[in-house]
Design an enzyme around this catalytic site. Structure first.
Site, mmCIF file in Angstrom:
data_model
loop_
_atom_site.group_PDB
_atom_site.id
_atom_site.type_symbol
_atom_site.label_atom_id
_atom_site.label_comp_id
_atom_site.label_asym_id
_atom_site.label_seq_id
_atom_site.Cartn_x
_atom_site.Cartn_y
_atom_site.Cartn_z
ATOM 1 N N GLU A 76 29.057 -10.602 -19.599
ATOM 2 C CA GLU A 76 29.332 -9.825 -18.380
ATOM 3 C C GLU A 76 28.090 -9.149 -17.818
ATOM 4 O O GLU A 76 28.163 -8.428 -16.827
ATOM 5 C CB GLU A 76 30.408 -8.765 -18.676
ATOM 6 C CG GLU A 76 31.743 -9.366 -19.086
ATOM 7 C CD GLU A 76 32.896 -8.367 -19.146
ATOM 8 O OE1 GLU A 76 32.639 -7.149 -19.037
ATOM 9 O OE2 GLU A 76 34.040 -8.817 -19.317
ATOM 10 N N THR A 110 31.007 -0.508 -23.184
ATOM 11 C CA THR A 110 30.714 -1.852 -22.683
ATOM 12 C C THR A 110 29.868 -1.786 -21.405
ATOM 13 O O THR A 110 29.304 -2.783 -20.981
ATOM 14 C CB THR A 110 32.011 -2.625 -22.350
ATOM 15 O OG1 THR A 110 32.781 -1.848 -21.420
ATOM 16 C CG2 THR A 110 32.834 -2.893 -23.595
ATOM 17 N N GLY A 127 38.340 3.190 -23.675
ATOM 18 C CA GLY A 127 39.335 3.529 -24.701
ATOM 19 C C GLY A 127 40.620 4.079 -24.105
ATOM 20 O O GLY A 127 41.486 4.558 -24.826
ATOM 21 N N GLU A 150 43.166 2.728 -23.022
ATOM 22 C CA GLU A 150 44.407 2.070 -23.454
ATOM 23 C C GLU A 150 44.844 2.590 -24.828
ATOM 24 O O GLU A 150 45.970 2.393 -25.234
ATOM 25 C CB GLU A 150 44.191 0.557 -23.551
ATOM 26 C CG GLU A 150 44.452 -0.185 -22.262
ATOM 27 C CD GLU A 150 43.628 0.313 -21.099
ATOM 28 O OE1 GLU A 150 42.390 0.279 -21.185
ATOM 29 O OE2 GLU A 150 44.220 0.782 -20.117
ATOM 30 N N ASN A 202 41.968 4.960 -15.804
ATOM 31 C CA ASN A 202 43.406 5.196 -15.807
ATOM 32 C C ASN A 202 43.816 6.293 -16.785
ATOM 33 O O ASN A 202 43.031 6.727 -17.621
ATOM 34 C CB ASN A 202 44.130 3.897 -16.173
ATOM 35 C CG ASN A 202 43.664 3.325 -17.496
ATOM 36 O OD1 ASN A 202 42.657 2.632 -17.544
ATOM 37 N ND2 ASN A 202 44.350 3.625 -18.583
ATOM 38 N N ASP A 231 47.870 1.776 -14.863
ATOM 39 C CA ASP A 231 46.533 1.360 -15.308
ATOM 40 C C ASP A 231 45.630 1.082 -14.106
ATOM 41 O O ASP A 231 44.786 0.195 -14.134
ATOM 42 C CB ASP A 231 46.621 0.117 -16.222
ATOM 43 C CG ASP A 231 45.295 -0.202 -16.911
ATOM 44 O OD1 ASP A 231 44.403 0.670 -16.924
ATOM 45 O OD2 ASP A 231 45.148 -1.326 -17.427
ATOM 46 N N TRP A 272 36.155 -5.150 -12.904
ATOM 47 C CA TRP A 272 34.755 -4.704 -13.043
ATOM 48 C C TRP A 272 33.771 -5.646 -12.360
ATOM 49 O O TRP A 272 32.634 -5.262 -12.093
ATOM 50 C CB TRP A 272 34.379 -4.574 -14.526
ATOM 51 C CG TRP A 272 34.447 -5.910 -15.212
ATOM 52 C CD1 TRP A 272 35.526 -6.424 -15.859
ATOM 53 C CD2 TRP A 272 33.439 -6.922 -15.230
ATOM 54 N NE1 TRP A 272 35.256 -7.700 -16.274
ATOM 55 C CE2 TRP A 272 33.971 -8.023 -15.911
ATOM 56 C CE3 TRP A 272 32.128 -7.000 -14.748
ATOM 57 C CZ2 TRP A 272 33.254 -9.202 -16.123
ATOM 58 C CZ3 TRP A 272 31.418 -8.176 -14.947
ATOM 59 C CH2 TRP A 272 31.988 -9.256 -15.633
ATOM 60 N N HIS A 324 45.098 -11.818 -28.676
ATOM 61 C CA HIS A 324 45.510 -13.208 -28.888
ATOM 62 C C HIS A 324 46.344 -13.771 -27.742
ATOM 63 O O HIS A 324 46.797 -14.907 -27.808
ATOM 64 C CB HIS A 324 46.239 -13.342 -30.226
ATOM 65 C CG HIS A 324 45.324 -13.177 -31.404
ATOM 66 N ND1 HIS A 324 44.412 -14.136 -31.773
ATOM 67 C CD2 HIS A 324 45.142 -12.148 -32.251
ATOM 68 C CE1 HIS A 324 43.729 -13.710 -32.825
ATOM 69 N NE2 HIS A 324 44.141 -12.504 -33.124
#
Ligand code: CA
Length: 707
Positions: free
Chosen positions: A88, A184, A200, A202, A278, A323, A412, A632
């Site tokens: 990214e 990140t 973080g 979430e 969020n 979110d 982003w 996953h």
């Protein structure tokens, strides 16, 4: 007339800049990077800061590669990285050296002309930290200041490296290691202070941004974006005021508001702008029962870069519950609106609306939805959304099928602004999501705590609904007029999560796509003028630079990030392409080429027979969406960079399955033990659910229904 006036202004400004640059280099051999970034247009061959300039326009004045010459744009050099996780980063180029980051926060320096690797730096992030990264082990790039390169590592260190050798100069812990924060985003450096936020939201954290002395790493200030426990006292007046917009015991569940990506700086107004994320949990009825705006969630906040003192805020989504982050890219520009030159800040946040604000005061100038939006019916005269009451699943207790999703109408992936066309180029996406409240909420330390029922939101149980979801899920590049608030042209794509954007004075807009192409469009008309097959999905934004009078285009290629991890069922065709993490650098008449793709999709074999009752499969689905799906995928399928669980040999090996899920034998790969959260029976139920998924997919393959 307006255009002429602007061009004249540019000439005048350039003349001044030359004088400044000469004076600086006469005074010191190592001119202050701040002055260089402020005067970036005087050295357009370099890309000195994340968005090239502090205004973060991602517009380059270089024009050797242009609408005429782009047809001869060829690969000049490339570099294939060892990992295959998402890429990214926006590279920087400083005096002939290209600095970039890969997955796991690794840093690389290349000779920007030859492509020779000069040095690399691995911060040795513990692999088990991956479980706290909502959205892949990605990194969006470095910052540079007076001979040092700065990177934020996934596990929360801010590290200063010697730009010429890559050796560590200093390192500070920016996070409480006991909390599930990650980094990140790319740092920025303003007035000798390195600024870094974190992620973080979430998982149940409280967001903040911190400034550190660029030379020493000493902390200068910290700005919390949401109030903490009032009993502990508030850090500032602004937070005391913000606390009046919260209810209940929000601090006990986290609050959220992480600053995980965007910042911008106006040196003239001396304002630093931060994009705030969020709420945590998403579900407002849990986070702040009884409502309230919950400042400064989902806001752009302007602070003083010397002190972190609050100046103004604009909240895009009051009482956030979907979110809807406002961490998306912010662009500063001066433009004529109703006969007056306005200093604006622009953002296209997750919530699907584009905002043009006065960046001196935060006042709303104009806005409009740039993608389909059904959670609101419009914006009022102050830019506050007029909500659709049915969208508040947290209040009604009923699910609501919402546009856009938690992944946003824009995420982003950086946009770009061209002062030549006065258009903003938005890598937009259309993804719906079924928001439904969880029946019961109990915060799980270090795990997802969003208060939304992810299993109910998932569609993957019938081929038809999967196909329906996929047909609604798309992406496009929008050329957006930020004054008229309307789309001028669009390039439509079948899949969302396409790359960031670059605009240039060569009348070009560059973008890499999820389907593996890198493309150039005419910035005024949207006509496609060039494309290149990268052999892998692209999500990062391209940059351009020049060395020895020759212009280059560079882009980090490699598929990954939030969307492919969490939503593979609706993305690019499964296994249509492998994932290759690489840096591609182009120039007119380049003579490099990619090696032929030596790859074939893994063949399907018949999955093991179902061993469990339907009730166990249902229980496994519930557990899967509580703990597993964020990495996953919604359909337990792979988007090319994590193992496809449906085709895992461990499915028919219950003992090994338990060793992995509960015993943590694959911790070194980032798959930690979940024994604190799941019983042996839970783990076995998850195996039953994935066997169910494998059988469904295998049947689809046999009947030709599969993707
Ligand atoms: Ca989020």
């Amino acid at each position: 007339m307006r255009m002429l006036a602007r061009r004249f202004l540019v000439v005048a400004v350039l003349a001044t800049i030359t004088v400044v640059a000469v004076r600086l280099s006469a005074e010191t051999a190592d001119p202050d990077m701040g002055a260089r970034i402020i005067n970036a247009d005087a050295e357009p061959g370099n890309w000195l800061s994340h968005g090239r300039t502090y205004s973060e326009q991602r517009f380059s004045p270089l024009s050797q590669i242009n609408a005429e010459t782009v047809k001869d744009l060829k690969l000049g050099w490339h570099y294939d990285f060892e990992t295959n996780r998402g890429m990214e980063a926006t590279p920087l180029v400083i005096d002939g050296v290209l600095y970039t980051t890969g997955s796991w926060s690794r840093v690389y320096a290349f000779d920007a002309k030859s492509g020779d690797l000069l040095w690399e730096y691995d911060p040795q992030v513990p692999p088990e930290k991956a479980v706290h990264a909502c959205c892949d082990v990605v990194n969006r790039g470095v910052a540079a200041w007076n001979g040092k390169i700065y990177v934020g590592s996934l596990d929360g260190r801010l590290i200063a490296l010697d730009a010429s050798t890559g050796t560590e100069v200093w390192s500070v812990a920016t996070l409480d290691a006991s909390e599930p924060y990650t980094i990140t985003g790319a740092p920025r450096v303003v007035k000798g202070k390195v600024l870094i936020g974190n992620g973080g939201g979430e998982l149940g954290v409280r967001g903040y941004v911190t400034a550190y002395d660029a030379e020493t790493g000493a902390q200068a200030w910290r700005f919390y974006t949401v109030p903490g426990n009032p009993a502990d006292g508030f850090e500032s007046e602004a937070l005391a005021k913000a606390a009046e917009t919260w209810k209940g015991e929000w601090w006990a569940v986290g609050g959220g508001g992480t600053v995980w990506d965007s910042m911008a700086y106006d040196p003239e107004l001396d304002l630093l702008y931060i994009g705030v994320g969020n709420g945590s949990p998403w579900n407002q009825a849990i986070r702040s029962p009884g409502g309230g705006d919950n400042l400064f969630l989902s806001s752009i906040v302007a602070v003083r870069p010397d002190t972190g003192d609050y100046v103004w805020h604009f909240q895009t989504t009051p009482g956030e519950t979907w979110d809807y982050t406002a961490t998306q890219h912010m662009i500063l520009a001066d433009m004529e609106i109703q006969g007056k030159t306005r200093k604006v800040i622009m953002q296209a946040p997750n919530n699907g609306c584009f905002y043009t604000l006065d960046r001196e005061t935060g006042a709303f100038i104009s806005g409009n939805n740039f993608v389909q939006v059904n959670w609101a019916t419009g914006l009022d005269e102050n830019g506050r959304p007029i909500e659709n009451p049915e969208a508040r699943y947290d209040k009604t207790g009923k699910p609501f099928f919402t546009f856009p999703s938690a992944l946003g109408g824009h995420n982003w992936h950086p946009m770009a602004y061209s002062p030549d066309t006065n258009l903003v180029y938005i890598p937009a996406q259309e993804i719906p999501f079924l928001y439904a409240p969880v029946k019961e909420f109990k915060k799980k330390e270090g795990r997802w705590n969003n208060g939304a029922d992810m299993a109910l939101a998932a569609f993957p149980d019938a081929a038809t609904t999967r196909k329906q979801l996929k047909s609604m899920t798309k992406g496009h590049l929008a050329a957006w007029d930020p004054v008229a608030q309307k789309e001028v042209w669009r390039a439509q794509y079948a899949a969302p999560s396409n790359g960031g954007v670059l605009a240039t004075a060569g009348d070009l807009v560059f973008q890499g796509l999820a389907n593996g192409q890198v493309r150039a469009y005419h910035s005024a008309t949207g006509e496609q003028l060039w494309s290149f097959e990268a052999q892998t999905g692209v999500i990062a934004a391209p940059i351009t630079y020049a060395v020895d009078g020759e212009q280059y285009l560079a882009v980090m290629a490699g598929w990954g990030g939030a969307a492919p991890l969490a939503l593979p069922s609706a993305l690019q065709d499964e296994n249509a392409m492998p994932n290759v993490s690489r840096l591609l650098v182009f120039k007119v008449g380049g003579d490099d080429s990619l090696p032929p793709l030596d790859w074939e999709p893994i063949a399907w074999t018949e999955p093991p027979a179902q061993f469990a009752e339907a009730g166990t499969v249902a229980q496994g689905k519930q557990r899967y969406f509580e703990y597993c799906s964020v990495c996953h995928g919604d359909a337990a399928m792979s988007s090319g960079f994590l193992p496809d669980l449906r085709r895992s040999g461990t499915l028919s090996d219950p003992e090994f399955w338990q060793d992995i899920v509960l015993g943590g034998v694959l911790t070194d790969n980032g798959m930690v033990a979940f024994d604190a959260y799941m019983t042996a029976q839970d783990a076995e139920a998850v195996r039953a659910y994935i066997v169910d998924r494998a059988q469904l997919a295998y049947k689809d393959i046999q009947t030709g229904l599969a993707q």
